[in-house]
Design a protein around this motif. Structure first.
Motif, PDB file in Angstrom:
ATOM      1  N   LYS A   8       0.848  -1.202   0.000  1.00 24.22           N
ATOM      2  CA  LYS A   8       0.000   0.000   0.000  1.00 24.22           C
ATOM      3  C   LYS A   8       0.877   1.244   0.000  1.00 24.22           C
ATOM      4  O   LYS A   8       1.745   1.399   0.862  1.00 24.22           O
ATOM      5  N   ILE A   9       0.640   2.121  -0.984  1.00 28.69           N
ATOM      6  CA  ILE A   9       1.411   3.362  -1.085  1.00 28.69           C
ATOM      7  C   ILE A   9       0.707   4.496  -0.341  1.00 28.69           C
ATOM      8  O   ILE A   9       1.317   5.242   0.402  1.00 28.69           O
ATOM      9  N   GLY A  10      -0.601   4.607  -0.541  1.00 28.26           N
ATOM     10  CA  GLY A  10      -1.354   5.669   0.117  1.00 28.26           C
ATOM     11  C   GLY A  10      -2.656   5.922  -0.608  1.00 28.26           C
ATOM     12  O   GLY A  10      -3.026   5.194  -1.526  1.00 28.26           O
ATOM     13  N   MET A  11      -3.360   6.994  -0.187  1.00 30.77           N
ATOM     14  CA  MET A  11      -4.653   7.324  -0.785  1.00 30.77           C
ATOM     15  C   MET A  11      -4.572   8.643  -1.544  1.00 30.77           C
ATOM     16  O   MET A  11      -3.775   9.519  -1.215  1.00 30.77           O
ATOM     17  N   LEU A 102      -3.657  -6.448   7.116  1.00 22.91           N
ATOM     18  CA  LEU A 102      -3.763  -6.229   8.561  1.00 22.91           C
ATOM     19  C   LEU A 102      -4.139  -4.783   8.840  1.00 22.91           C
ATOM     20  O   LEU A 102      -3.504  -3.863   8.320  1.00 22.91           O
ATOM     21  N   SER A 103      -5.182  -4.583   9.651  1.00 17.03           N
ATOM     22  CA  SER A 103      -5.598  -3.227  10.000  1.00 17.03           C
ATOM     23  C   SER A 103      -4.586  -2.593  10.953  1.00 17.03           C
ATOM     24  O   SER A 103      -3.747  -3.273  11.532  1.00 17.03           O
ATOM     25  N   PRO A 182      -7.498  -1.516   4.297  1.00 16.39           N
ATOM     26  CA  PRO A 182      -7.080  -1.572   5.704  1.00 16.39           C
ATOM     27  C   PRO A 182      -5.558  -1.564   5.849  1.00 16.39           C
ATOM     28  O   PRO A 182      -4.850  -2.094   4.995  1.00 16.39           O
ATOM     29  N   GLY A 183      -5.077  -0.979   6.939  1.00 16.87           N
ATOM     30  CA  GLY A 183      -3.648  -1.003   7.256  1.00 16.87           C
ATOM     31  C   GLY A 183      -2.950   0.305   6.968  1.00 16.87           C
ATOM     32  O   GLY A 183      -3.453   1.155   6.239  1.00 16.87           O
ATOM     33  N   PRO A 184      -1.743   0.476   7.533  1.00 15.98           N
ATOM     34  CA  PRO A 184      -0.967   1.699   7.310  1.00 15.98           C
ATOM     35  C   PRO A 184      -0.289   1.677   5.946  1.00 15.98           C
ATOM     36  O   PRO A 184      -0.250   0.638   5.275  1.00 15.98           O
TER      37      PRO A 184
END
Length: 194
Positions: A8-11, A102-103, A182-184
């Motif tokens: 995940k890179i970001g939103m 993982l959240s 979900p997750g950082p």
């Protein structure tokens, strides 16, 4: 192919021609390597084991930071061998995917934040502001029932949900998914075809 692993890179968001704003999550899926091909004859079911994020100093038994298994059809398993690369190109044309990650961990939390309990009276005479309240039954069970909502560790759970694919960039190995994941930022995301 039934899926791929990514980070995940970001939103961010995209604007439609009609003025609507769609929030998207950007996931970077660098080419995954097939670590193992499982067959029905040898392992009892066909599956592909994909490795993601190669270690700089691999050991005899560990070459990747993350290894996950994807169930496939026997025909798909026959098309792959150990060492093959799986890219986001395989997901082209897919509209809906199932994602798992993982959240965020929130540490040790009380019942108000963890279970949405109501707080007690806020006046000075009250000694019941954020306490959980009664926790036991009468003499019949003589114990606290299993599953009672108590303070405790919150977050860091495996969360799965379905979402739609907004766009795929093959040159940058990026897949854009509608809504939050979900997750950082930097967490592992398992993407499967729904």
């Amino acid at each position: 192919m039934s899926g791929i692993l990514g980070k995940k890179i970001g939103m961010t968001r995209i604007f439609q021609d009609d003025g609507r704003v769609i929030p998207i999550t950007v996931v970077e899926c660098t080419p995954n390597e097939v670590a193992q091909v499982k067959t029905a004859e040898k392992d009892g079911y066909p599956a592909l084991v994909l490795g993601f994020s190669k270690l700089k100093k691999p050991t005899k038994t560990r070459h990747f930071r993350f290894v996950r298994e994807f169930k496939v059809t026997p025909e798909d398993a026959a098309n792959y061998k150990k060492g093959d690369q799986v890219t986001v190109e395989k997901l082209q044309g897919t509209e809906t995917v199932k994602i798992s990650s993982l959240s965020k961990g929130k540490g040790f939390q009380g019942v108000i934040k963890r279970w949405k309990f109501k707080s007690g009276p806020g006046g000075h005479g009250s000694h019941h502001h954020r306490e959980p309240g009664s926790s036991g039954c009468r003499a019949k069970p003589g114990r606290v029932q299993k599953g009672k909502k108590y303070p405790g560790r919150m977050g860091q759970d495996q969360v799965s949900l379905r979402t739609s694919v907004v766009s795929i960039d093959i040159t940058k190995n990026i897949i854009c998914l509608k809504g939050p994941v979900p997750g950082p930022n930097g967490c592992l995301v398992k993407i499967q075809t729904a």
